[in-house]
Design a protein around this motif. Structure first.
Motif, PDB file in Angstrom:
ATOM      1  N   PHE A  26       0.831  -1.205   0.000  1.00 23.69           N
ATOM      2  CA  PHE A  26       0.000   0.000   0.000  1.00 23.69           C
ATOM      3  C   PHE A  26       0.868   1.259   0.000  1.00 23.69           C
ATOM      4  CE2 PHE A  26      -2.279   3.465   2.070  1.00 23.69           C
ATOM      5  CZ  PHE A  26      -3.358   3.573   1.214  1.00 23.69           C
ATOM      6  N   VAL A  27       1.874   1.297   0.857  1.00 23.98           N
ATOM      7  CA  VAL A  27       2.757   2.463   0.947  1.00 23.98           C
ATOM      8  C   VAL A  27       3.483   2.687  -0.380  1.00 23.98           C
ATOM      9  CG1 VAL A  27       4.788   3.431   2.112  1.00 23.98           C
ATOM     10  CG2 VAL A  27       3.008   2.306   3.457  1.00 23.98           C
ATOM     11  N   VAL A  28       3.932   1.602  -1.012  1.00 27.01           N
ATOM     12  CA  VAL A  28       4.612   1.699  -2.313  1.00 27.01           C
ATOM     13  C   VAL A  28       3.646   2.247  -3.373  1.00 27.01           C
ATOM     14  CG1 VAL A  28       5.649   0.351  -4.194  1.00 27.01           C
ATOM     15  CG2 VAL A  28       6.347  -0.062  -1.819  1.00 27.01           C
ATOM     16  N   ALA A  29       2.415   1.730  -3.388  1.00 32.43           N
ATOM     17  CA  ALA A  29       1.417   2.206  -4.361  1.00 32.43           C
ATOM     18  C   ALA A  29       1.102   3.683  -4.146  1.00 32.43           C
ATOM     19  CB  ALA A  29       0.140   1.377  -4.244  1.00 32.43           C
ATOM     20  N   LEU A  30       1.034   4.091  -2.894  1.00 32.87           N
ATOM     21  CA  LEU A  30       0.721   5.478  -2.554  1.00 32.87           C
ATOM     22  C   LEU A  30       1.787   6.437  -3.094  1.00 32.87           C
ATOM     23  CD1 LEU A  30      -1.639   6.639  -0.886  1.00 32.87           C
ATOM     24  CD2 LEU A  30      -0.137   6.578   1.112  1.00 32.87           C
ATOM     25  N   CYS A  31       3.044   5.991  -3.076  1.00 32.38           N
ATOM     26  CA  CYS A  31       4.170   6.851  -3.483  1.00 32.38           C
ATOM     27  C   CYS A  31       4.563   6.687  -4.950  1.00 32.38           C
ATOM     28  CB  CYS A  31       5.378   6.549  -2.608  1.00 32.38           C
ATOM     29  SG  CYS A  31       5.108   6.867  -0.866  1.00 32.38           S
ATOM     30  N   ALA A  32       3.949   5.756  -5.666  1.00 31.27           N
ATOM     31  CA  ALA A  32       4.398   5.394  -7.019  1.00 31.27           C
ATOM     32  C   ALA A  32       4.405   6.550  -8.015  1.00 31.27           C
ATOM     33  CB  ALA A  32       3.542   4.246  -7.565  1.00 31.27           C
ATOM     34  N   ILE A  33       3.525   7.521  -7.850  1.00 26.65           N
ATOM     35  CA  ILE A  33       3.432   8.605  -8.838  1.00 26.65           C
ATOM     36  C   ILE A  33       4.420   9.738  -8.575  1.00 26.65           C
ATOM     37  CG2 ILE A  33       0.991   8.119  -9.285  1.00 26.65           C
ATOM     38  CD1 ILE A  33       0.368  10.729  -7.696  1.00 26.65           C
ATOM     39  N   TYR A  34       5.159   9.643  -7.469  1.00 25.69           N
ATOM     40  CA  TYR A  34       6.041  10.746  -7.092  1.00 25.69           C
ATOM     41  C   TYR A  34       7.508  10.433  -7.331  1.00 25.69           C
ATOM     42  CZ  TYR A  34       1.845  12.506  -4.853  1.00 25.69           C
ATOM     43  OH  TYR A  34       0.577  12.947  -4.622  1.00 25.69           O
ATOM     44  N   ILE A  36      11.638  11.920  -6.062  1.00 25.40           N
ATOM     45  CA  ILE A  36      12.301  12.372  -4.838  1.00 25.40           C
ATOM     46  C   ILE A  36      12.094  13.865  -4.572  1.00 25.40           C
ATOM     47  CG2 ILE A  36      14.602  12.933  -5.770  1.00 25.40           C
ATOM     48  CD1 ILE A  36      15.675  11.184  -3.342  1.00 25.40           C
ATOM     49  N   THR A  37      11.939  14.662  -5.627  1.00 21.59           N
ATOM     50  CA  THR A  37      11.731  16.104  -5.449  1.00 21.59           C
ATOM     51  C   THR A  37      10.329  16.427  -4.929  1.00 21.59           C
ATOM     52  OG1 THR A  37      11.186  16.220  -7.800  1.00 21.59           O
ATOM     53  CG2 THR A  37      13.436  16.825  -7.161  1.00 21.59           C
ATOM     54  N   ASP A  38       9.441  15.447  -4.916  1.00 23.93           N
ATOM     55  CA  ASP A  38       8.082  15.641  -4.401  1.00 23.93           C
ATOM     56  C   ASP A  38       7.982  15.200  -2.937  1.00 23.93           C
ATOM     57  OD1 ASP A  38       6.888  16.508  -6.905  1.00 23.93           O
ATOM     58  OD2 ASP A  38       7.096  14.434  -7.565  1.00 23.93           O
ATOM     59  N   TRP A  39       9.094  15.231  -2.208  1.00 20.15           N
ATOM     60  CA  TRP A  39       9.136  14.685  -0.857  1.00 20.15           C
ATOM     61  C   TRP A  39       8.103  15.319   0.074  1.00 20.15           C
ATOM     62  CZ3 TRP A  39      10.174  17.833   3.260  1.00 20.15           C
ATOM     63  CH2 TRP A  39      10.787  19.068   2.990  1.00 20.15           C
ATOM     64  N   GLN A  40       7.779  16.606  -0.136  1.00 17.18           N
ATOM     65  CA  GLN A  40       6.784  17.253   0.737  1.00 17.18           C
ATOM     66  C   GLN A  40       5.398  16.634   0.525  1.00 17.18           C
ATOM     67  OE1 GLN A  40       7.679  21.452  -0.270  1.00 17.18           O
ATOM     68  NE2 GLN A  40       7.784  21.755   1.953  1.00 17.18           N
ATOM     69  N   LYS A  41       5.046  16.380  -0.726  1.00 17.63           N
ATOM     70  CA  LYS A  41       3.751  15.760  -1.014  1.00 17.63           C
ATOM     71  C   LYS A  41       3.698  14.347  -0.426  1.00 17.63           C
ATOM     72  CE  LYS A  41       2.914  18.376  -5.248  1.00 17.63           C
ATOM     73  NZ  LYS A  41       4.149  19.142  -5.275  1.00 17.63           N
ATOM     74  N   ILE A  42       4.817  13.629  -0.522  1.00 17.84           N
ATOM     75  CA  ILE A  42       4.889  12.278   0.041  1.00 17.84           C
ATOM     76  C   ILE A  42       4.705  12.348   1.555  1.00 17.84           C
ATOM     77  CG2 ILE A  42       6.392  10.281   0.412  1.00 17.84           C
ATOM     78  CD1 ILE A  42       7.734  11.063  -2.312  1.00 17.84           C
ATOM     79  N   LEU A  43       5.351  13.333   2.179  1.00 16.35           N
ATOM     80  CA  LEU A  43       5.243  13.503   3.630  1.00 16.35           C
ATOM     81  C   LEU A  43       3.795  13.777   4.036  1.00 16.35           C
ATOM     82  CD1 LEU A  43       6.848  13.622   6.283  1.00 16.35           C
ATOM     83  CD2 LEU A  43       7.166  16.070   5.881  1.00 16.35           C
ATOM     84  N   TYR A  44       3.094  14.620   3.278  1.00 13.51           N
ATOM     85  CA  TYR A  44       1.686  14.904   3.566  1.00 13.51           C
ATOM     86  C   TYR A  44       0.840  13.632   3.425  1.00 13.51           C
ATOM     87  CZ  TYR A  44       3.024  19.841   2.984  1.00 13.51           C
ATOM     88  OH  TYR A  44       3.625  21.065   3.084  1.00 13.51           O
TER      89      TYR A  44
END
Length: 197
Positions: A26-34, A36-44
Protein backbone atom coordinates in the motif's frame (compact mmCIF):
# COMPACT_ATOMS: atom_id res chain seq x y z
CA UNK A 1 14.85 -3.67 27.93
CA UNK A 2 12.29 -0.92 28.60
CA UNK A 3 8.74 -1.97 27.65
CA UNK A 4 8.30 1.16 25.51
CA UNK A 5 11.22 0.15 23.29
CA UNK A 6 10.01 -3.43 23.10
CA UNK A 7 6.67 -2.27 21.64
CA UNK A 8 8.40 0.29 19.42
CA UNK A 9 10.53 -2.53 18.00
CA UNK A 10 7.47 -4.74 17.55
CA UNK A 11 5.67 -1.99 15.61
CA UNK A 12 8.72 -1.42 13.40
CA UNK A 13 9.16 -5.13 12.71
CA UNK A 14 5.45 -5.63 12.06
CA UNK A 15 5.29 -3.16 9.14
CA UNK A 16 8.70 -4.08 7.68
CA UNK A 17 8.13 -7.84 7.95
CA UNK A 18 7.72 -9.31 4.46
CA UNK A 19 5.18 -11.80 5.83
CA UNK A 20 2.85 -8.83 6.26
CA UNK A 21 3.69 -7.35 2.88
CA UNK A 22 0.18 -5.98 2.30
CA UNK A 23 0.97 -2.75 4.18
CA UNK A 24 4.29 -2.42 2.33
CA UNK A 25 2.44 -2.75 -0.98
CA UNK A 26 0.00 0.00 0.00
CA UNK A 27 2.76 2.46 0.95
CA UNK A 28 4.61 1.70 -2.31
CA UNK A 29 1.42 2.21 -4.36
CA UNK A 30 0.72 5.48 -2.55
CA UNK A 31 4.17 6.85 -3.48
CA UNK A 32 4.40 5.39 -7.02
CA UNK A 33 3.43 8.61 -8.84
CA UNK A 34 6.04 10.75 -7.09
CA UNK A 35 9.75 11.37 -7.48
CA UNK A 36 12.30 12.37 -4.84
CA UNK A 37 11.73 16.10 -5.45
CA UNK A 38 8.08 15.64 -4.40
CA UNK A 39 9.14 14.69 -0.86
CA UNK A 40 6.78 17.25 0.74
CA UNK A 41 3.75 15.76 -1.01
CA UNK A 42 4.89 12.28 0.04
CA UNK A 43 5.24 13.50 3.63
CA UNK A 44 1.69 14.90 3.57
CA UNK A 45 0.37 11.63 2.13
CA UNK A 46 2.15 9.50 4.70
CA UNK A 47 0.89 11.82 7.46
CA UNK A 48 -2.70 11.44 6.22
CA UNK A 49 -2.29 7.66 6.21
CA UNK A 50 -0.74 7.83 9.70
CA UNK A 51 -3.62 9.89 11.11
CA UNK A 52 -6.12 7.42 9.68
CA UNK A 53 -4.50 4.26 10.97
CA UNK A 54 -3.59 5.83 14.34
CA UNK A 55 -7.26 6.57 15.03
CA UNK A 56 -8.57 3.07 14.32
CA UNK A 57 -5.52 1.35 15.83
CA UNK A 58 -6.23 3.16 19.11
CA UNK A 59 -10.01 2.61 18.98
CA UNK A 60 -9.67 -1.09 18.20
CA UNK A 61 -6.83 -1.73 20.68
CA UNK A 62 -8.86 0.00 23.42
CA UNK A 63 -11.88 -2.15 22.39
CA UNK A 64 -14.03 0.90 21.66
CA UNK A 65 -14.94 -0.48 18.22
CA UNK A 66 -15.52 -4.04 17.08
CA UNK A 67 -15.18 -5.41 13.56
CA UNK A 68 -14.84 -8.54 11.47
CA UNK A 69 -11.16 -9.50 11.17
CA UNK A 70 -11.80 -11.49 7.98
CA UNK A 71 -13.57 -8.56 6.33
CA UNK A 72 -10.71 -6.16 7.20
CA UNK A 73 -8.13 -8.65 5.88
CA UNK A 74 -10.13 -8.69 2.63
CA UNK A 75 -10.48 -4.89 2.48
CA UNK A 76 -6.75 -4.18 2.85
CA UNK A 77 -5.80 -5.57 -0.60
CA UNK A 78 -8.89 -3.81 -2.02
CA UNK A 79 -7.44 -0.47 -0.81
CA UNK A 80 -4.17 -1.33 -2.57
CA UNK A 81 -5.94 -2.13 -5.85
CA UNK A 82 -7.98 1.10 -5.74
CA UNK A 83 -4.80 3.12 -5.08
CA UNK A 84 -3.05 1.44 -8.03
CA UNK A 85 -6.11 2.01 -10.22
CA UNK A 86 -6.01 5.74 -9.42
CA UNK A 87 -2.29 5.72 -10.34
CA UNK A 88 -3.13 4.43 -13.84
CA UNK A 89 -5.03 7.65 -14.58
CA UNK A 90 -2.35 9.97 -13.26
CA UNK A 91 -0.47 11.90 -15.92
CA UNK A 92 3.09 12.26 -14.67
CA UNK A 93 5.33 15.21 -15.42
CA UNK A 94 8.51 13.89 -17.05
CA UNK A 95 10.84 16.70 -15.98
CA UNK A 96 12.38 16.85 -12.52
CA UNK A 97 11.92 20.64 -12.73
CA UNK A 98 8.13 20.34 -12.68
CA UNK A 99 6.60 18.88 -9.51
CA UNK A 100 3.56 16.61 -9.58
CA UNK A 101 0.20 18.33 -9.32
CA UNK A 102 -1.33 18.63 -5.85
CA UNK A 103 -4.38 16.36 -5.58
CA UNK A 104 -6.46 16.81 -2.40
CA UNK A 105 -8.50 13.68 -3.23
CA UNK A 106 -5.35 11.57 -2.90
CA UNK A 107 -4.88 12.74 0.69
CA UNK A 108 -8.47 11.87 1.59
CA UNK A 109 -7.90 8.48 -0.02
CA UNK A 110 -4.79 7.94 2.14
CA UNK A 111 -6.66 9.07 5.27
CA UNK A 112 -9.67 6.84 4.58
CA UNK A 113 -7.60 3.79 3.69
CA UNK A 114 -5.45 4.46 6.77
CA UNK A 115 -8.56 3.83 8.87
CA UNK A 116 -8.87 0.34 7.35
CA UNK A 117 -5.16 -0.46 7.71
CA UNK A 118 -5.26 0.63 11.37
CA UNK A 119 -7.78 -2.11 12.06
CA UNK A 120 -5.41 -4.57 10.37
CA UNK A 121 -2.53 -3.43 12.61
CA UNK A 122 -4.74 -3.72 15.70
CA UNK A 123 -5.21 -7.49 15.22
CA UNK A 124 -1.54 -8.01 15.88
CA UNK A 125 -1.32 -5.43 18.68
CA UNK A 126 -4.31 -6.85 20.58
CA UNK A 127 -2.75 -10.32 20.52
CA UNK A 128 0.38 -8.84 22.14
CA UNK A 129 -1.38 -6.79 24.79
CA UNK A 130 -3.48 -9.57 26.30
CA UNK A 131 -5.41 -8.30 29.31
CA UNK A 132 -3.22 -5.31 30.23
CA UNK A 133 -5.26 -2.58 31.89
CA UNK A 134 -3.20 0.45 30.86
CA UNK A 135 -2.23 0.04 27.22
CA UNK A 136 -1.65 3.69 26.25
CA UNK A 137 2.20 3.59 26.52
CA UNK A 138 2.35 0.33 24.52
CA UNK A 139 -0.08 1.71 21.95
CA UNK A 140 2.00 4.87 21.52
CA UNK A 141 5.27 2.93 21.24
CA UNK A 142 3.81 0.47 18.73
CA UNK A 143 2.45 3.32 16.60
CA UNK A 144 5.81 5.15 16.60
CA UNK A 145 7.49 1.90 15.55
CA UNK A 146 5.02 1.54 12.68
CA UNK A 147 5.82 5.07 11.52
CA UNK A 148 9.57 4.54 11.63
CA UNK A 149 9.16 1.38 9.56
CA UNK A 150 6.88 3.19 7.16
CA UNK A 151 9.49 5.92 6.64
CA UNK A 152 12.10 3.26 5.85
CA UNK A 153 9.76 1.71 3.22
CA UNK A 154 9.01 5.13 1.68
CA UNK A 155 12.73 5.98 1.56
CA UNK A 156 13.56 2.71 -0.20
CA UNK A 157 10.70 3.12 -2.72
CA UNK A 158 11.65 6.71 -3.54
CA UNK A 159 15.35 5.80 -3.66
CA UNK A 160 14.64 3.05 -6.22
CA UNK A 161 12.48 5.46 -8.19
CA UNK A 162 15.31 8.04 -8.22
CA UNK A 163 17.81 5.42 -9.41
CA UNK A 164 15.59 4.29 -12.29
CA UNK A 165 14.35 7.74 -13.34
CA UNK A 166 17.61 9.66 -13.07
CA UNK A 167 20.19 6.90 -13.43
CA UNK A 168 18.59 4.69 -16.09
CA UNK A 169 16.39 7.43 -17.61
CA UNK A 170 13.19 5.39 -17.34
CA UNK A 171 10.16 7.53 -18.21
CA UNK A 172 8.21 8.60 -15.12
CA UNK A 173 4.83 7.59 -16.54
CA UNK A 174 6.15 4.18 -17.59
CA UNK A 175 7.63 3.53 -14.14
CA UNK A 176 4.34 4.49 -12.49
CA UNK A 177 2.41 2.08 -14.74
CA UNK A 178 4.87 -0.80 -14.28
CA UNK A 179 5.09 -0.43 -10.50
CA UNK A 180 1.35 0.09 -10.03
CA UNK A 181 0.49 -2.87 -12.27
CA UNK A 182 2.89 -5.14 -10.37
CA UNK A 183 1.54 -4.05 -6.97
CA UNK A 184 -2.08 -4.37 -8.18
CA UNK A 185 -1.39 -7.91 -9.46
CA UNK A 186 0.06 -9.03 -6.11
CA UNK A 187 -2.81 -7.32 -4.24
CA UNK A 188 -5.41 -9.02 -6.48
CA UNK A 189 -3.93 -12.43 -5.64
CA UNK A 190 -4.00 -11.51 -1.95
CA UNK A 191 -7.61 -10.33 -2.26
CA UNK A 192 -8.65 -13.65 -3.78
CA UNK A 193 -6.94 -15.50 -0.92
CA UNK A 194 -8.80 -13.36 1.63
CA UNK A 195 -12.18 -13.57 -0.13
CA UNK A 196 -14.80 -13.64 2.62
CA UNK A 197 -18.14 -13.77 0.78
Amino acid sequence: MNEFFIYLQLGYKHITDFNGYDHILFVVALCAIYRITDWQKILYLVTAFTIGHSVTLALAALKIIDYSTNFIEFLIPVTIIITCFSNFFHRSTESILFPEQFSPSRYFLALGFGLIHGLGFSNYLRSLLGKDQNIIPQLLAFNIGLELGQLVIVSMAIGLSFLLLEGFKVKKHSWNLILSAFVAGVAFKLMMEKWCF
